[in-house]
Design an enzyme around this catalytic site. Structure first.
Site, short mmCIF file in Angstrom:
data_model
loop_
_atom_site.label_atom_id
_atom_site.label_comp_id
_atom_site.label_asym_id
_atom_site.label_seq_id
_atom_site.Cartn_x
_atom_site.Cartn_y
_atom_site.Cartn_z
N HIS A 1 -3.34 -3.77 3.01
CA HIS A 1 -3.72 -3.48 3.75
C HIS A 1 -3.83 -3.43 5.66
O HIS A 1 -3.89 -2.05 5.90
CB HIS A 1 -5.50 -4.48 3.76
CG HIS A 1 -6.74 -3.77 4.75
ND1 HIS A 1 -6.82 -2.72 4.23
CD2 HIS A 1 -7.24 -3.99 6.01
CE1 HIS A 1 -7.85 -2.60 5.28
NE2 HIS A 1 -8.35 -3.00 6.53
N GLU B 1 -3.67 1.69 -2.92
CA GLU B 1 -5.28 2.13 -3.03
C GLU B 1 -5.36 3.80 -2.00
O GLU B 1 -6.38 3.80 -1.14
CB GLU B 1 -6.38 1.00 -2.00
CG GLU B 1 -5.42 0.67 -0.13
CD GLU B 1 -5.91 0.11 0.55
OE1 GLU B 1 -7.64 -0.10 0.36
OE2 GLU B 1 -6.29 0.02 1.56
N ASN B 2 -4.33 3.56 -1.27
CA ASN B 2 -3.60 4.76 -0.46
C ASN B 2 -3.42 5.89 -0.68
O ASN B 2 -2.40 6.88 -0.35
CB ASN B 2 -3.40 4.30 1.42
CG ASN B 2 -4.41 3.54 1.62
OD1 ASN B 2 -3.55 1.99 1.75
ND2 ASN B 2 -5.24 3.78 2.32
N HIS C 1 -0.68 -2.48 6.12
CA HIS C 1 0.31 -1.59 6.73
C HIS C 1 1.46 -1.81 7.04
O HIS C 1 2.50 -1.21 7.33
CB HIS C 1 -0.30 -0.52 6.77
CG HIS C 1 -1.14 0.60 5.94
ND1 HIS C 1 -1.55 2.53 5.49
CD2 HIS C 1 -1.92 -0.18 5.02
CE1 HIS C 1 -2.53 1.90 4.74
NE2 HIS C 1 -2.70 1.25 4.53
N ASP D 1 0.50 -1.44 0.03
CA ASP D 1 -0.35 -0.05 -0.08
C ASP D 1 0.88 1.30 -0.12
O ASP D 1 1.16 1.51 0.62
CB ASP D 1 -1.12 0.09 0.86
CG ASP D 1 -1.87 -1.43 1.56
OD1 ASP D 1 -1.82 -2.25 1.57
OD2 ASP D 1 -3.06 -1.47 1.47
N HIS E 1 -10.45 1.12 -0.15
CA HIS E 1 -10.16 2.24 -0.52
C HIS E 1 -11.17 2.54 -2.24
O HIS E 1 -10.39 3.81 -2.38
CB HIS E 1 -8.95 2.90 0.39
CG HIS E 1 -9.56 2.86 1.62
ND1 HIS E 1 -9.80 4.24 2.42
CD2 HIS E 1 -8.49 2.78 2.60
CE1 HIS E 1 -9.69 3.95 3.80
NE2 HIS E 1 -8.67 2.68 3.82
FE FE2 Z 1 -3.74 0.39 2.92
FE FE2 Z 2 -7.31 -1.90 2.63
#
Ligand code: FE2
Ligand code: FE2
Length: 270
Positions: free
Chosen positions: A179, A39-40, A181, A8, A68
């Site tokens: 997810h 996604e981030n 992190h 991520d 996200h």
């Molecule tokens: Fe994430």
């Molecule tokens: Fe996530």
């Protein structure tokens, strides 16, 4: 085939690390295919079109998303124009874009990438990720239609991720978690030949709470009340990921290495 997966990408710090370091990593590891979880990447919440383009230009062959996926509204349209971006396979039946795609790497080799969301401790109920992955893997036999297959399993629970690794063992080249992190230290090749790591970790500033500036998350933990918004931490990012080498004939993994580059996370050096 030499594959790099990057976890991520968190905000500007994460984007900067990928943009500055991925070209060198591509060269140093002689990479054939790079998958980046984006996604981030935009303010810690989703991925907009401009930031997606910058990650692709830096050397990503495919971008995966997560829960996200559509936090940035323009991704609802952009994902239909940019086939190198995948959303989770089991996100929603009406979501735009695709959750799996067969890519062509150098020498005409085919790489299947897919992503699923888990169900344990997630914000909302998603469809069964196991049956979703099973359908895609049955359609794309490893070593047949696809020379390599990468599954990004996006969820909270390490147990669910390990379950997915074993479920896909021998049918995918790589199953890698995203997810949380935080990278896990369990990179391995499973008995059937699938490379696995419960979580690749984020590409972000680790002087943070999972990539966010510490103050607001700490306030919420300590007082139960929120005051401001979460802001991505801005210090130098550690680029975290998983390197996997596969046998082009069988599609199985022959080497797996955790990657941590720059920033605060320690890396072993002789
Ligand atoms: Fe994430
Ligand atoms: Fe996530």
């Amino acid at each position: 085939m030499k594959i790099l997966f990057i976890g991520d990408v968190m905000g500007r710090a994460g984007r900067t690390a990928v943009i500055e370091r991925l070209p060198r990593l591509r060269e140093a590891w002689k990479l054939d295919f790079v998958v980046v979880n984006g996604e981030n990447a935009t303010s810690g919440m989703g991925l907009n079109a401009a930031h997606a383009k910058s990650l692709l230009e830096a050397g990503a062959d495919c971008l995966t998303l997560g829960d996200h996926a559509f936090d940035q509204r323009d991704m609802l349209q952009f994902i239909e124009q940019e086939p190198r971006i995948l959303r989770p396979l089991n996100f929603s039946k009406v979501a735009p874009g695709k959750g799996a795609r067969l890519f062509t790497a150098s020498g005409g080799r085919k790489v299947l990438v897919t992503q699923v969301l888990g169900q344990v401790f997630m914000k909302r109920a998603f469809d069964d990720p196991f049956s979703a992955v099973d359908t895609v893997l049955r359609q794309h036999p490893l070593g047949g239609m696809a020379q390599a297959i990468l599954v990004d399993v996006h969820c909270e629970a390490t147990s669910e991720k390990m379950g997915m690794g074993h479920y896909c063992d021998g049918r995918a080249s790589v199953v890698v978690g995203t997810h949380t992190h935080v990278p896990t230290a369990d990179a391995q090749i499973l008995p059937g030949g699938t490379a696995f790591q419960s979580d690749a970790g984020m590409c972000g500033d680790y002087n943070s709470v999972i990539g966010m500036e510490k103050d607001e998350p700490l306030r919420r933990f300590i007082t139960g009340m929120s005051k401001g918004r979460f802001q991505p931490a801005a210090g130098e990012a550690t680029l975290s990921g998983l390197y996997v080498e596969t046998d082009d004939r069988t599609g199985k993994a022959v080497r797996v290495e955790m990657i941590r580059d720059g920033g605060r996370l320690s890396q072993a050096t002789p």
